[in-house]
Design a protein around this motif. Structure first.
Motif: not given
Lengths: 481, 269
Positions: A6, A441, A1, A428
């Motif tokens: 992101x 990340x 999500x 994700x």
């Protein structure tokens, strides 16, 4: 999500090679005419046949129109606004060795992390560096000369080895091949020339770093590599360009000729200025690269990592003429922000039992548009021809695009042609898995992207593979936040 | 069994933890305390929130979390990213480990271990030492070394995926290992292997939160505490005997109260 938002941050980054070297340039005024071409040829001290060849190409170019079939969009290029020749000022006393090279130029390479002399010693790589239009240093020449290998700037080859240039120039990419090839043939500035004689295996990687530096100067490199019977050579090409606001045109031509049992490996890492986050500026990279496996059992392999340029239009191809010859194309193309790439290859099977492999990995982020365009053509004569094509796309977010245009033409029933394609989004779930193992990340993205490209990276020479991985890391810096 | 471990320091403290995603509330006030060295087992029917709990502990950002207290080794988990939690010693053995094409298991492990070491202020491990260590640990899960060079979870069988998770746990040496239904889908031999791996890693410095649907794993792993999760709450806590009770009578008694919410959420647990 929240995948889109992101991931987007990871994509934003600054172009790290964005600086301009303060060296006075002696350029021709913008514009193209027979007069300009004569002037280029005169400045370079070329023999008459070369001037005639250029003029012939120019006259043909005048009859051509710019191609529009590629999946790229840009405002029309004003070819009369481009300056077709520039070189560092100290023209007459051109440096004979690195010691004579303007320290400013060497500094430029230092900033890019390409210290010529260090490379020379540490990596055992002979470097023929092109600063704008003139070669400023060629190393290891003597060592190569002992083996009869010629590795020099194209201009030098025209003067010193006119018989070889005459014999092979334009035999793979004819002057009339396409709009940009014709333009290059008329105005080409410089590039590299390699000749590896019969039975000689070049003991080191040959490498050239290209760099566009002068504002408003089109770059028209011309490279010709010939591997005579049983010869082997691996050639590396890499480039970065300083930050610019206006678009710069680059239209190179590279020709490879492999005779019986010869092998040529050509690797490129391309990191030209891609334009800013809004899509302003950046290099237009319209390149014609082609190799011909002229002899039996010959082998030509292209490997490219394309992360730069605003627009890339490039199809390194192989004509498989000799029986049992092999053609390979390994490609990673990354488009970010507003970059556009239309790239791929053509494999033309003419000889018997010819084989080709195509591995293409496209990565799209931001508003980037990435197209694979490939042609596999099997002629009637190509009994037992085989091709395997794998074409994978990886997407970041939901504003970028991946497009695939595969063309297959088979005229011989015995041919085997395979095509596999996948399109995936970096998920994700994958990122979370890596982060749960302690990776940030950004490191997770870098790990996954490098994994995606592994099949291509393993084809690169070791030091180049490391550079390519770093480049992808830099290119995706800040893409996920 | 739980003689000395239970005296360890408080490691995980959860008070009134709720979590929702897409407007659906899945965890509805969890209370749980876990001390260093303890093994806790969470059992519950499908959809009770078991996997959500493990994801929330690991920091998955697709859940909105609220709690009166949610701390791990003195850190408030609410302000910590998944990688920070991992580096502090939380490890999640995934129920459905994801494939990462082109990335070898050994490469992921090296990157992970070095990220954790860096966080602790340690130097990256020497490549040869690392390889020697990993090769030693892989014996724990009874797999060949060739497995290290295959892409993470790609074309792994169900059992191989679970073993890979245990291998990663053994290499990264977490303080808290969460096993999310790691036992499901395993045959008896694989189950024994898994339990063996866990038992060998047990010690005063390491706690386990074992999430399972079945009692059978508990034949091999002896828990300090057993909790029944139903309808997003801990419905009952006890010792091993609680697991045996479930084995006899099923979850029916605990599900009744939670039925209302279950219908809408697919595979929340």
């Amino acid at each position: 999500m929240a995948e889109g938002s992101n991931l987007e941050h990871l994509i934003e980054r600054e172009y790290k090679a964005g600086f301009v070297t303060d060296v006075e340039q002696e350029s021709l005024p913008p514009g193209l005419s027979e007069g300009v071409i004569r002037e280029i040829s005169r400045k370079k001290g070329e023999p008459d046949f070369m001037l005639e060849w250029r003029l012939q190409a120019y006259r043909h170019w005048l009859t051509l129109r710019e191609p529009t079939w590629a999946h790229v969009h840009y405002p029309p290029v004003d070819f009369q606004a481009i300056s077709y020749f520039s070189q560092p000022r100290k023209d007459k006393d051109r440096p004979k060795s690195l010691d004579e090279v303007d320290p400013k130029l060497l500094e430029t390479y230092e900033k890019l992390g390409i210290p010529l002399r260090e490379r020379e010693m540490l990596a055992g790589v002979a470097v023929d560096a092109v600063f704008d239009s003139v070669s400023i240093g060629t190393t290891y020449k003597a060592k190569l000369a002992e083996l009869g290998i010629i590795f020099c700037s194209f201009s030098e080859a025209v003067r010193e080895h006119p018989e070889l240039v005459r014999k092979y120039l334009g035999t793979v990419v004819p002057q009339s091949d396409n709009f940009y090839a014709a333009l290059n043939s008329a105005v080409f500035s410089d590039g590299s020339f390699v000749y590896v004689p019969k039975g000689v295996r070049c003991p080191m990687e040959l490498s050239t770093y290209f760099r566009i530096n002068a504002a408003n100067t089109g770059q028209f490199e011309r490279t010709l590599i010939i591997a005579d019977e049983g010869a082997q050579v691996s050639y590396l090409e890499g480039c970065t360009a300083p930050r610019r606001d206006e678009n710069q045109l680059h239209a190179a031509v590279v020709e490879l000729v492999a005779l019986d049992n010869a092998k040529i490996k050509y690797s490129t890492v391309q990191n030209w200025y891609p334009g800013d986050e809004e899509g302003r500026g950046g290099i237009y990279n319209f390149v014609t690269k082609r190799g011909v496996c002229r002899g039996a059992n010959s082998h030509i392999s292209w490997t490219q990592v394309e992360t730069g340029s605003a627009i890339t239009w490039k199809y390194p191809s192989v004509i498989l003429q000799g029986d049992n010859s092999v053609g390979e194309f390994y490609s990673v193309a990354l488009t970010n922000n507003y970059q556009q790439a239309d790239t791929g290859t053509k494999m033309v099977h003419i000889g018997r039992n010819t084989r080709s492999t195509i591995i293409s990995k496209g990565i799209s982020a931001g508003h980037g548009q990435n197209a694979y365009r490939g042609l596999v053509k099997v002629l009637k004569s190509a009994q037992g021809a085989r091709n395997f094509t794998q074409c994978d796309s990886l997407l970041f977010g939901n504003r970028c695009g991946a497009h695939t245009f595969p063309y297959i033409e088979v005229k011989n029933r015995s041919a085997q042609v395979e095509h596999e394609a996948t399109t995936s989004k970096i998920s994700e779930d994958q990122l979370f898995y890596c982060m749960q193992r302690g990776l940030s990340r950004e490191d997770a993205v870098s790990l996954i992207v490098n994994g995606f490209c592994k099949a291509v990276f393993k084809e690169l020479p070791m030091e180049f593979a490391v550079e390519a991985q770093k480049l992808l890391g830099v290119s995706l810096e800040g893409a996920v936040g | 069994m739980s003689d000395k471990q239970t005296s360890g320091d408080m490691l995980l403290k959860i008070r009134n933890l709720s979590a929702e995603t897409g407007g659906v509330r899945i965890l509805k006030g969890i209370n749980l305390e876990l001390r260093a060295g303890e093994v806790h087992v969470i059992m519950g029917p499908n959809g009770s929130g078991k996997s959500t709990l493990s994801q929330v502990l690991a920091g998955r950002d697709s859940y909105q979390v609220s709690a009166d207290e949610f701390s791990f080794a003195g850190h408030d988990l609410r302000g910590m990213s998944p990688e920070e939690r991992a580096r502090e010693g939380i490890f999640l053995a995934f129920q459905y480990p994801v494939e990462i094409p082109g990335v070898s298991t050994v490469n992921l492990l090296k990157e992970s271990l070095n990220a954790i070491r860096k966080h602790r202020g340690e130097q990256p491990m020497d490549a040869m030492d690392f390889l020697t260590m990993v090769k030693k640990k892989i014996k724990l899960v009874d797999m060949s070394e060739e497995f290290l060079y295959r892409s993470v979870n790609e074309a792994f069988s169900g059992g191989e995926k679970k073993r890979s998770e245990i291998l990663q746990m053994a290499v990264l040496e977490p303080c808290l290992a969460i096993l999310d239904e790691t036992d499901s889908g395993l045959d008896v031999d694989a189950l024994r292997l898994l339990a063996d791996g866990v038992n060998r890693l047990r010690g005063p410095g390491r706690s386990f939160l074992v999430i399972t649907h079945y009692q059978r794993l508990l034949e091999y792993i002896e828990p300090d505490h057993v909790h029944i999760l139903a309808g997003g709450r801990i419905a009952k806590s006890g010792g091993r005997e609680l697991a045996l009770e479930i084995e006899r009578e099923g979850f029916a008694a605990y599900e009744r109260g939670a039925d209302a919410k279950k219908a809408g959420s697919s595979r929340a647990g």
